[in-house]
Design a protein around this motif. Structure first.
Motif, PDB file in Angstrom:
ATOM      1  N   SER A   1       7.390 -13.043   2.109  1.00 32.48           N
ATOM      2  CA  SER A   1       5.828 -13.520   2.702  1.00 32.48           C
ATOM      3  C   SER A   1       5.029 -12.251   2.255  1.00 32.48           C
ATOM      4  N   PRO A   2       3.302 -12.236   1.565  1.00 41.84           N
ATOM      5  CA  PRO A   2       2.789 -11.411   2.298  1.00 41.84           C
ATOM      6  C   PRO A   2       2.451 -10.529   3.518  1.00 41.84           C
ATOM      7  N   ASP A   3       2.550 -11.139   4.266  1.00 46.37           N
ATOM      8  CA  ASP A   3       3.062 -10.803   5.602  1.00 46.37           C
ATOM      9  C   ASP A   3       3.838  -9.920   6.173  1.00 46.37           C
ATOM     10  N   GLU A   4       4.902 -10.012   5.292  1.00 42.06           N
ATOM     11  CA  GLU A   4       6.059  -9.169   5.794  1.00 42.06           C
ATOM     12  C   GLU A   4       6.022  -7.741   5.367  1.00 42.06           C
ATOM     13  N   LEU A   5       5.188  -7.184   6.119  1.00 41.15           N
ATOM     14  CA  LEU A   5       4.373  -5.713   5.959  1.00 41.15           C
ATOM     15  C   LEU A   5       5.583  -4.620   6.677  1.00 41.15           C
ATOM     16  N   ASP A   6       5.764  -3.428   6.080  1.00 38.35           N
ATOM     17  CA  ASP A   6       6.515  -2.646   6.555  1.00 38.35           C
ATOM     18  C   ASP A   6       6.147  -1.710   7.302  1.00 38.35           C
TER      19      ASP A   6
END
Length: 286
Positions: free
Chosen positions: A81-86
């Motif tokens: 997902s584009p929201d899976e930001l680390d």
């Protein structure tokens, strides 16, 4: 160099509701990314689904489109997902709950390649991350959606076959518990992403080629299967994982002596899978 977000090969005539995709097999690395990375040219490729697009390149011959990512997984992961930001990699990213993929460094912009090897020495700006997502992630997924919508409008159903490869060592546990490890793992999110009849027929296509097939363990399907699998709306998504040892030297990342024979075998499997999507009379002919 400006890398295209994807490569789409359309059949001369659309004969099947099946769409084949390879989101992780691109091997063209942007020069600025290679300069940023602390990995050598071979190690940085270790998370590729190398050569998968070549194994399925015959799909258009059987009336199904083939969509292949334009940039590698290590640069932007199209199965996230584009929201899976680390937050451990991206300045300004905020941790959102417990996401094991992100925690292990495998968000939409990966922090590591296989075996947890770090890609970068430092962090990335949010601007750079958003640029990658906007330039590559969004166009690719827009293309997926267009292809599925077209299949549904023409055939009354859409079947996304999302093709990946798995390290041979990933099956070591399965070999110990079952006696023989599977060659292929099908992921349908335990029935949530595709009708059982469709998954049965995909499994039968691989089994008819002499391959051992398992379902949902250890790979049940990630973002793509979750986002596009809507069986109640006649839109199905099945993730396919192929044991890399069947066709490549994993350490050197090159085809092995069995590559051409396995590609020929896969051609037959693809013919059987596209036939699944030919069951319905195109709506335009009704």
């Amino acid at each position: 160099m400006n890398h295209p977000p994807f490569h789409l090969t359309e059949p001369e005539q659309r004969l099947s509701s099946v769409v084949f995709a390879s989101p992780h097999s691109a091997r063209t690395y942007p020069a600025d990314f290679l300069e940023q990375s602390i990995l050598d040219p071979v190690t940085i490729r270790s998370s590729e689904d190398a050569f998968v697009h070549e194994l399925i390149e015959s799909a258009p011959e059987f009336g199904a489109p083939l969509l292949v990512a334009g940039v590698p997984r290590a640069y932007v992961d199209l199965n996230r997902s584009p929201d899976e930001l680390d937050p451990a990699l991206i300045l300004g990213a905020v941790r959102r709950g417990q996401n094991p993929r992100v925690a292990s460094g495998l968000g939409v912009i990966p922090r590591v390649v296989s075996n947890g090897r770090a890609i970068y020495a430092g962090k990335l700006t949010m601007g750079e991350v958003r640029s990658r997502i906007d330039r590559y992630w969004r166009p690719y997924h827009n293309a997926v959606q267009r292809l599925l919508e077209s299949a549904y409008l023409t055939f009354g159903q859409a079947i996304l076959v999302d093709c990946h490869s798995m390290p041979h060592e990933a099956m070591d546990g399965a070999a110990r518990s079952r006696g023989r490890a599977p060659d292929i793992v099908l992921g349908d999110r335990f029935g949530a992403a595709a009708d059982g009849d469709i998954v049965d027929r995909i499994e039968a296509a691989f089994a008819a080629a002499g391959l051992r097939v398992a379902r949902n363990a250890p790979f049940a399907g990630a973002y793509v299967a979750q986002a596009y699998g809507r069986p109640s709306r006649q839109q199905h998504a099945v993730q396919i994982e192929i044991d890399r040892a069947l066709y490549m030297n994993e350490r050197q990342i090159c085809p092995n002596a069995d590559f051409e024979a396995f590609r020929t075998l896969m051609r037959g499997v693809i013919a059987d899978i596209t036939a699944i999507g030919q069951d319905r009379i195109p709506l335009a002919a009704e």
